[in-house]
Design a protein around this motif. Structure first.
Motif, PDB file in Angstrom:
ATOM      1  N   THR A   1      -2.041  -6.227  13.404  1.00  0.00           N
ATOM      2  CA  THR A   1      -2.092  -4.975  12.660  1.00  0.00           C
ATOM      3  C   THR A   1      -0.701  -4.654  12.132  1.00  0.00           C
ATOM      4  O   THR A   1       0.262  -4.577  12.905  1.00  0.00           O
ATOM      5  N   VAL A   2      -0.615  -4.506  10.816  1.00  0.00           N
ATOM      6  CA  VAL A   2       0.648  -4.158  10.169  1.00  0.00           C
ATOM      7  C   VAL A   2       0.633  -2.659   9.904  1.00  0.00           C
ATOM      8  O   VAL A   2      -0.269  -2.147   9.227  1.00  0.00           O
ATOM      9  N   VAL A   3       1.587  -1.946  10.441  1.00  0.00           N
ATOM     10  CA  VAL A   3       1.677  -0.487  10.301  1.00  0.00           C
ATOM     11  C   VAL A   3       2.782  -0.167   9.296  1.00  0.00           C
ATOM     12  O   VAL A   3       3.932  -0.570   9.475  1.00  0.00           O
ATOM     13  N   ALA A   4       2.405   0.561   8.226  1.00  0.00           N
ATOM     14  CA  ALA A   4       3.364   0.830   7.146  1.00  0.00           C
ATOM     15  C   ALA A   4       3.162   2.226   6.591  1.00  0.00           C
ATOM     16  O   ALA A   4       2.102   2.849   6.772  1.00  0.00           O
TER      17      ALA A   4
ATOM     18  N   SER B   1      -0.709  -4.552   0.631  1.00  0.00           N
ATOM     19  CA  SER B   1      -2.100  -5.011   0.641  1.00  0.00           C
ATOM     20  C   SER B   1      -2.336  -6.038  -0.460  1.00  0.00           C
ATOM     21  O   SER B   1      -3.003  -7.059  -0.247  1.00  0.00           O
ATOM     22  N   ARG B   2      -1.801  -5.786  -1.655  1.00  0.00           N
ATOM     23  CA  ARG B   2      -1.949  -6.750  -2.756  1.00  0.00           C
ATOM     24  C   ARG B   2      -1.267  -8.068  -2.419  1.00  0.00           C
ATOM     25  O   ARG B   2      -1.809  -9.148  -2.705  1.00  0.00           O
ATOM     26  N   ASP B   3      -0.097  -7.996  -1.813  1.00  0.00           N
ATOM     27  CA  ASP B   3       0.623  -9.213  -1.433  1.00  0.00           C
ATOM     28  C   ASP B   3      -0.168 -10.012  -0.398  1.00  0.00           C
ATOM     29  O   ASP B   3      -0.223 -11.250  -0.453  1.00  0.00           O
ATOM     30  N   LEU B   4      -0.789  -9.299   0.535  1.00  0.00           N
ATOM     31  CA  LEU B   4      -1.582  -9.971   1.560  1.00  0.00           C
ATOM     32  C   LEU B   4      -2.777 -10.693   0.944  1.00  0.00           C
ATOM     33  O   LEU B   4      -3.096 -11.826   1.304  1.00  0.00           O
ATOM     34  N   HIS B   5      -3.469 -10.046   0.006  1.00  0.00           N
ATOM     35  CA  HIS B   5      -4.627 -10.662  -0.631  1.00  0.00           C
ATOM     36  C   HIS B   5      -4.234 -11.883  -1.464  1.00  0.00           C
ATOM     37  O   HIS B   5      -5.052 -12.788  -1.668  1.00  0.00           O
TER      38      HIS B   5
ATOM     39  N   THR C   1      -5.468 -13.875   5.907  1.00  0.00           N
ATOM     40  CA  THR C   1      -6.783 -13.282   5.680  1.00  0.00           C
ATOM     41  C   THR C   1      -6.810 -11.817   6.085  1.00  0.00           C
ATOM     42  O   THR C   1      -6.807 -11.498   7.287  1.00  0.00           O
ATOM     43  N   PRO C   2      -6.860 -10.882   5.116  1.00  0.00           N
ATOM     44  CA  PRO C   2      -6.991  -9.459   5.459  1.00  0.00           C
ATOM     45  C   PRO C   2      -8.325  -9.211   6.164  1.00  0.00           C
ATOM     46  O   PRO C   2      -9.337  -9.832   5.842  1.00  0.00           O
TER      47      PRO C   2
ATOM     48  N   LEU D   1      -5.893 -11.545   9.908  1.00  0.00           N
ATOM     49  CA  LEU D   1      -6.215 -12.644  10.812  1.00  0.00           C
ATOM     50  C   LEU D   1      -5.178 -13.747  10.642  1.00  0.00           C
ATOM     51  O   LEU D   1      -5.025 -14.303   9.555  1.00  0.00           O
ATOM     52  N   VAL D   2      -4.469 -14.052  11.720  1.00  0.00           N
ATOM     53  CA  VAL D   2      -3.379 -15.020  11.663  1.00  0.00           C
ATOM     54  C   VAL D   2      -3.627 -16.126  12.685  1.00  0.00           C
ATOM     55  O   VAL D   2      -3.825 -15.841  13.871  1.00  0.00           O
TER      56      VAL D   2
END
Length: 207
Positions: free
Chosen positions: A135-138, A147-151, A156-157, A171-172
Motif C-alpha cells: 500500500t502506497v500512502v500519498a 496512479s497514472r505512473d503505476l498503470h 499491477t494496481p 501487487l508486487v
C-alpha cells in the motif's frame, strides 16, 4: 508453482474405446478425493475410472490409481504427464468406456497419457506467482500522477482508497519488493510511505 488455468474436460476415441478426461484445481487431498468421487458417480457406468493427482507447493504429494486396468497402464502414465508438465494442485480422472477392442499395455499407456495431455492443452496452464500487496500512502495532490505512473509501469494496481490521504494498493512479486520501493520513491520524489500486507498468489498464464 504451476497448475491448470481452470477445470475442463476432453474426450478421446481410440479403437472404439472412449477416454473421457476431467481435470480440476485442488489444494488438499480431501478436495481431490471429493472430485474423484463425483466423477465416479457421473461415470458410474464406465469400465474404469482411473485417477492421478499432484499436491503441495513443490508437488511432493502424488497419487495414482489404475482402477482395474493392468498395473501401470493408466494411473501412472496419467501422473507422469502431470509431473512432466510440472503441475501441482491438479487432479485428473479418466473414465474409459471399453469399445470391444483390446488395446494392449502399450496402447493403454499411450491413450491415457494422450488424453491427459490433450486436456491440459485445452484448459491451459498458469504459474502461481507469490505477490505482496504493498500500500502506497500519498497526498491527494500526488496520488493522481502516481496512479497514472503505476498503470503505465510493470506493476499491477489492485485498488485505491481516499480518506485523509490516498492509499494505492499494488501487487508486487516477492523478489521485486526492494526494486519497487526504489521505483516508487523515485516516482514520488520520496514523498510517500509504503506498508506491506500478506503474501498472496496471482495466476500468470504460461504461453
Amino acid at each position: 508453482m504451476r497448475t491448470i488455468t481452470h477445470s475442463g474436460e476432453y474426450e478421446l476415441d481410440v479403437r472404439r474405446s472412449r477416454f473421457v478426461c476431467a481435470l480440476a484445481r485442488v489444494t488438499t487431498e480431501a478436495e481431490a478425493q471429493e472430485f474423484i468421487a463425483g466423477r465416479r458417480r457421473t461415470h458410474h457406468d464406465a469400465t474404469h475410472n482411473c485417477t492421478a493427482y499432484v499436491l503441495g507447493e513443490h508437488g511432493d504429494l502424488t497419487r495414482s490409481n489404475d482402477d482395474g486396468e493392468p498395473a501401470g497402464t493408466a494411473g501412472r502414465p496419467m501422473l507422469e504427464v502431470l509431473t512432466r508438465r510440472e503441475l501441482t494442485g491438479t487432479v485428473a480422472v479418466v473414465s474409459r468406456y471399453f469399445g470391444g477392442v483390446k488395446l494392449g499395455a502399450g496402447g493403454l499407456v499411450r491413450a491415457y497419457g494422450q488424453v491427459v495431455r490433450a486436456t491440459i492443452d485445452r484448459v491451459g496452464m498458469v504459474e502461481r506467482q507469490a505477490v505482496v500487496t504493498v500500500t502506497v500512502v500519498a497526498d491527494h495532490a500526488l496520488a493522481g500522477r502516481l496512479s497514472r505512473d503505476l498503470h503505465a509501469s510493470a506493476y499491477t494496481p489492485a485498488g485505491s482508497r481516499y480518506g485523509a490521504r490516498a492509499e494505492l494498493d499494488v501487487l508486487v512479486p516477492e523478489e521485486e519488493l526492494a526494486a519497487f520501493d526504489a521505483w516508487v520513491a523515485a516516482a514520488a520524489g520520496g514523498r510517500v510511505r509504503t506498508r506491506r500486507g500478506p503474501v498472496g498468489h496471482v495466476d500468470v498464464p504460461i504461453i
